[in-house]
Scaffold this motif. Structure first.
Motif, PDB file in Angstrom:
ATOM      1  N   PRO A   1       0.834  -1.196   0.000  1.00  4.65           N
ATOM      2  CA  PRO A   1       0.000   0.000   0.000  1.00  4.65           C
ATOM      3  C   PRO A   1       0.872   1.250   0.000  1.00  4.65           C
ATOM      4  CG  PRO A   1       0.115  -0.887   2.213  1.00  4.65           C
ATOM      5  CD  PRO A   1       0.871  -1.837   1.318  1.00  4.65           C
ATOM      6  N   ASN A   2       0.327   2.315  -0.464  1.00  6.67           N
ATOM      7  CA  ASN A   2       1.046   3.590  -0.510  1.00  6.67           C
ATOM      8  C   ASN A   2       0.016   4.707  -0.393  1.00  6.67           C
ATOM      9  OD1 ASN A   2       3.193   5.329  -0.714  1.00  6.67           O
ATOM     10  ND2 ASN A   2       3.365   5.196  -2.920  1.00  6.67           N
ATOM     11  N   PRO A   3      -0.042   5.401   0.741  1.00  7.93           N
ATOM     12  CA  PRO A   3       0.897   5.409   1.872  1.00  7.93           C
ATOM     13  C   PRO A   3       0.814   4.121   2.691  1.00  7.93           C
ATOM     14  CG  PRO A   3      -0.899   6.966   2.262  1.00  7.93           C
ATOM     15  CD  PRO A   3      -1.097   6.399   0.890  1.00  7.93           C
ATOM     16  N   ASN A   4       1.837   3.948   3.554  1.00  5.83           N
ATOM     17  CA  ASN A   4       1.938   2.736   4.365  1.00  5.83           C
ATOM     18  C   ASN A   4       2.554   3.067   5.718  1.00  5.83           C
ATOM     19  OD1 ASN A   4       4.964   2.350   4.206  1.00  5.83           O
ATOM     20  ND2 ASN A   4       4.441   2.415   2.034  1.00  5.83           N
ATOM     21  N   SER A   5       2.614   2.061   6.585  1.00  7.64           N
ATOM     22  CA  SER A   5       3.184   2.247   7.921  1.00  7.64           C
ATOM     23  C   SER A   5       4.641   1.813   7.975  1.00  7.64           C
ATOM     24  CB  SER A   5       2.364   1.487   8.957  1.00  7.64           C
ATOM     25  OG  SER A   5       2.372   0.107   8.655  1.00  7.64           O
ATOM     26  N   GLY A   6       5.242   1.577   6.838  1.00  6.77           N
ATOM     27  CA  GLY A   6       6.657   1.210   6.780  1.00  6.77           C
ATOM     28  C   GLY A   6       6.921  -0.060   6.016  1.00  6.77           C
TER      29      GLY A   6
ATOM     30  N   THR B   1       9.345 -11.617  -8.080  1.00  3.46           N
ATOM     31  CA  THR B   1       8.461 -10.623  -8.684  1.00  3.46           C
ATOM     32  C   THR B   1       7.818  -9.753  -7.615  1.00  3.46           C
ATOM     33  OG1 THR B   1       8.014 -12.094 -10.524  1.00  3.46           O
ATOM     34  CG2 THR B   1       6.481 -10.303 -10.207  1.00  3.46           C
ATOM     35  N   PHE B   2       7.460 -10.354  -6.472  1.00  4.30           N
ATOM     36  CA  PHE B   2       6.897  -9.627  -5.341  1.00  4.30           C
ATOM     37  C   PHE B   2       7.966  -9.505  -4.275  1.00  4.30           C
ATOM     38  CE2 PHE B   2       3.278 -11.504  -7.406  1.00  4.30           C
ATOM     39  CZ  PHE B   2       2.283 -10.552  -7.293  1.00  4.30           C
ATOM     40  N   MET B   3       8.318  -8.281  -3.916  1.00  2.00           N
ATOM     41  CA  MET B   3       9.310  -8.073  -2.866  1.00  2.00           C
ATOM     42  C   MET B   3       8.727  -7.178  -1.792  1.00  2.00           C
ATOM     43  SD  MET B   3      12.859  -7.631  -4.955  1.00  2.00           S
ATOM     44  CE  MET B   3      13.776  -7.493  -3.447  1.00  2.00           C
ATOM     45  N   GLN B   4       8.887  -7.587  -0.543  1.00  2.00           N
ATOM     46  CA  GLN B   4       8.399  -6.781   0.563  1.00  2.00           C
ATOM     47  C   GLN B   4       9.569  -5.981   1.139  1.00  2.00           C
ATOM     48  OE1 GLN B   4       6.772  -8.584   4.276  1.00  2.00           O
ATOM     49  NE2 GLN B   4       4.906  -7.567   3.574  1.00  2.00           N
ATOM     50  N   LEU B   5       9.354  -4.687   1.303  1.00  6.03           N
ATOM     51  CA  LEU B   5      10.366  -3.811   1.875  1.00  6.03           C
ATOM     52  C   LEU B   5       9.877  -3.286   3.207  1.00  6.03           C
ATOM     53  CD1 LEU B   5      10.618  -3.524  -1.393  1.00  6.03           C
ATOM     54  CD2 LEU B   5      12.291  -1.845  -0.755  1.00  6.03           C
ATOM     55  N   ASP B   6      10.822  -3.004   4.102  1.00  8.41           N
ATOM     56  CA  ASP B   6      10.478  -2.566   5.451  1.00  8.41           C
ATOM     57  C   ASP B   6      11.223  -1.290   5.787  1.00  8.41           C
ATOM     58  OD1 ASP B   6       9.858  -2.273   8.113  1.00  8.41           O
ATOM     59  OD2 ASP B   6      10.484  -4.284   8.690  1.00  8.41           O
ATOM     60  N   LEU B   7      10.477  -0.201   5.919  1.00 10.96           N
ATOM     61  CA  LEU B   7      11.038   1.085   6.339  1.00 10.96           C
ATOM     62  C   LEU B   7      10.559   1.447   7.739  1.00 10.96           C
ATOM     63  CD1 LEU B   7      10.586   3.252   3.095  1.00 10.96           C
ATOM     64  CD2 LEU B   7      12.590   1.977   3.831  1.00 10.96           C
ATOM     65  N   SER B   8      10.077   0.467   8.506  1.00 12.82           N
ATOM     66  CA  SER B   8       9.469   0.742   9.804  1.00 12.82           C
ATOM     67  C   SER B   8      10.449   1.361  10.797  1.00 12.82           C
ATOM     68  CB  SER B   8       8.828  -0.517  10.384  1.00 12.82           C
ATOM     69  OG  SER B   8       9.792  -1.532  10.554  1.00 12.82           O
ATOM     70  N   THR B   9      11.740   1.156  10.618  1.00 15.25           N
ATOM     71  CA  THR B   9      12.713   1.745  11.541  1.00 15.25           C
ATOM     72  C   THR B   9      13.101   3.166  11.144  1.00 15.25           C
ATOM     73  OG1 THR B   9      14.570   0.785  10.326  1.00 15.25           O
ATOM     74  CG2 THR B   9      13.682  -0.506  12.157  1.00 15.25           C
ATOM     75  N   TYR B  10      12.583   3.642  10.024  1.00 14.51           N
ATOM     76  CA  TYR B  10      12.879   4.994   9.550  1.00 14.51           C
ATOM     77  C   TYR B  10      11.742   5.943   9.916  1.00 14.51           C
ATOM     78  CZ  TYR B  10      16.594   2.768   6.896  1.00 14.51           C
ATOM     79  OH  TYR B  10      17.699   2.056   6.542  1.00 14.51           O
ATOM     80  N   ALA B  11      12.033   7.220   9.914  1.00 11.69           N
ATOM     81  CA  ALA B  11      11.050   8.251  10.257  1.00 11.69           C
ATOM     82  C   ALA B  11       9.932   8.304   9.226  1.00 11.69           C
ATOM     83  CB  ALA B  11      11.741   9.611  10.335  1.00 11.69           C
TER      84      ALA B  11
ATOM     85  N   LYS C   1       7.348   7.740  -5.621  1.00 11.79           N
ATOM     86  CA  LYS C   1       7.379   8.177  -4.227  1.00 11.79           C
ATOM     87  C   LYS C   1       6.701   7.122  -3.366  1.00 11.79           C
ATOM     88  CE  LYS C   1       7.173  13.081  -5.239  1.00 11.79           C
ATOM     89  NZ  LYS C   1       6.351  14.303  -5.149  1.00 11.79           N
ATOM     90  N   VAL C   2       7.241   6.948  -2.156  1.00  9.39           N
ATOM     91  CA  VAL C   2       6.662   6.067  -1.163  1.00  9.39           C
ATOM     92  C   VAL C   2       6.434   6.913   0.084  1.00  9.39           C
ATOM     93  CG1 VAL C   2       7.010   4.006   0.256  1.00  9.39           C
ATOM     94  CG2 VAL C   2       7.925   4.080  -2.064  1.00  9.39           C
ATOM     95  N   VAL C   3       5.217   6.911   0.599  1.00 11.36           N
ATOM     96  CA  VAL C   3       4.889   7.730   1.769  1.00 11.36           C
ATOM     97  C   VAL C   3       4.713   6.821   2.973  1.00 11.36           C
ATOM     98  CG1 VAL C   3       3.275   9.377   2.768  1.00 11.36           C
ATOM     99  CG2 VAL C   3       3.788   9.462   0.329  1.00 11.36           C
ATOM    100  N   LYS C   4       5.551   7.068   4.012  1.00 14.61           N
ATOM    101  CA  LYS C   4       5.458   6.319   5.261  1.00 14.61           C
ATOM    102  C   LYS C   4       4.759   7.195   6.285  1.00 14.61           C
ATOM    103  CE  LYS C   4       7.895   4.078   8.927  1.00 14.61           C
ATOM    104  NZ  LYS C   4       8.310   4.778  10.105  1.00 14.61           N
ATOM    105  N   ILE C   5       3.672   6.672   6.863  1.00 11.54           N
ATOM    106  CA  ILE C   5       2.955   7.392   7.910  1.00 11.54           C
ATOM    107  C   ILE C   5       3.034   6.600   9.209  1.00 11.54           C
ATOM    108  CG2 ILE C   5       1.419   8.648   6.362  1.00 11.54           C
ATOM    109  CD1 ILE C   5      -0.683   6.539   6.772  1.00 11.54           C
ATOM    110  N   HIS C   6       2.782   7.224  10.324  1.00 13.21           N
ATOM    111  CA  HIS C   6       2.818   6.652  11.677  1.00 13.21           C
ATOM    112  C   HIS C   6       4.199   6.652  12.220  1.00 13.21           C
ATOM    113  CE1 HIS C   6      -0.991   4.904  10.125  1.00 13.21           C
ATOM    114  NE2 HIS C   6      -1.412   5.405  11.256  1.00 13.21           N
TER     115      HIS C   6
END
Length: 86
Positions: free
Chosen positions: A15-20, A51-61, A81-86
């Protein structure tokens, strides 16, 4: 800025935006994904492995990041663009 992909390749982020944690769909094995922060600093690089890759930005602001897909020769194939919220 738009990049024209070959008709055989469609890349999506959700999803985009997402929680990380988000999924990138449509990457080829010879491609890599680079994630940049708002200062233009590369914070992650992942080699295409599925083909499907999951990325994790949860440790970033929270904020806006740039996902760039590069071909094996280093040329830019796609970006979004990828928008991280929370």
């Amino acid at each position: 800025i738009s990049y024209i992909l070959p008709l055989s390749q469609v890349i999506n982020i959700y999803p985009n935006p997402n929680s990380g944690v988000f999924t990138v769909n449509g990457i080829r094995q010879e491609q890599k994904i680079e994630i940049y922060n708002c200062l233009g600093q590369k914070i992650q690089t992942l080699q295409g492995s599925n083909t499907f890759m999951q990325l994790d930005l949860s440790t970033y602001a929270s904020g806006t990041y740039l996902a760039v897909v590069r071909n094996a020769d280093g040329s830019k194939a796609w970006q979004s663009k990828v928008v991280k919220i929370h």
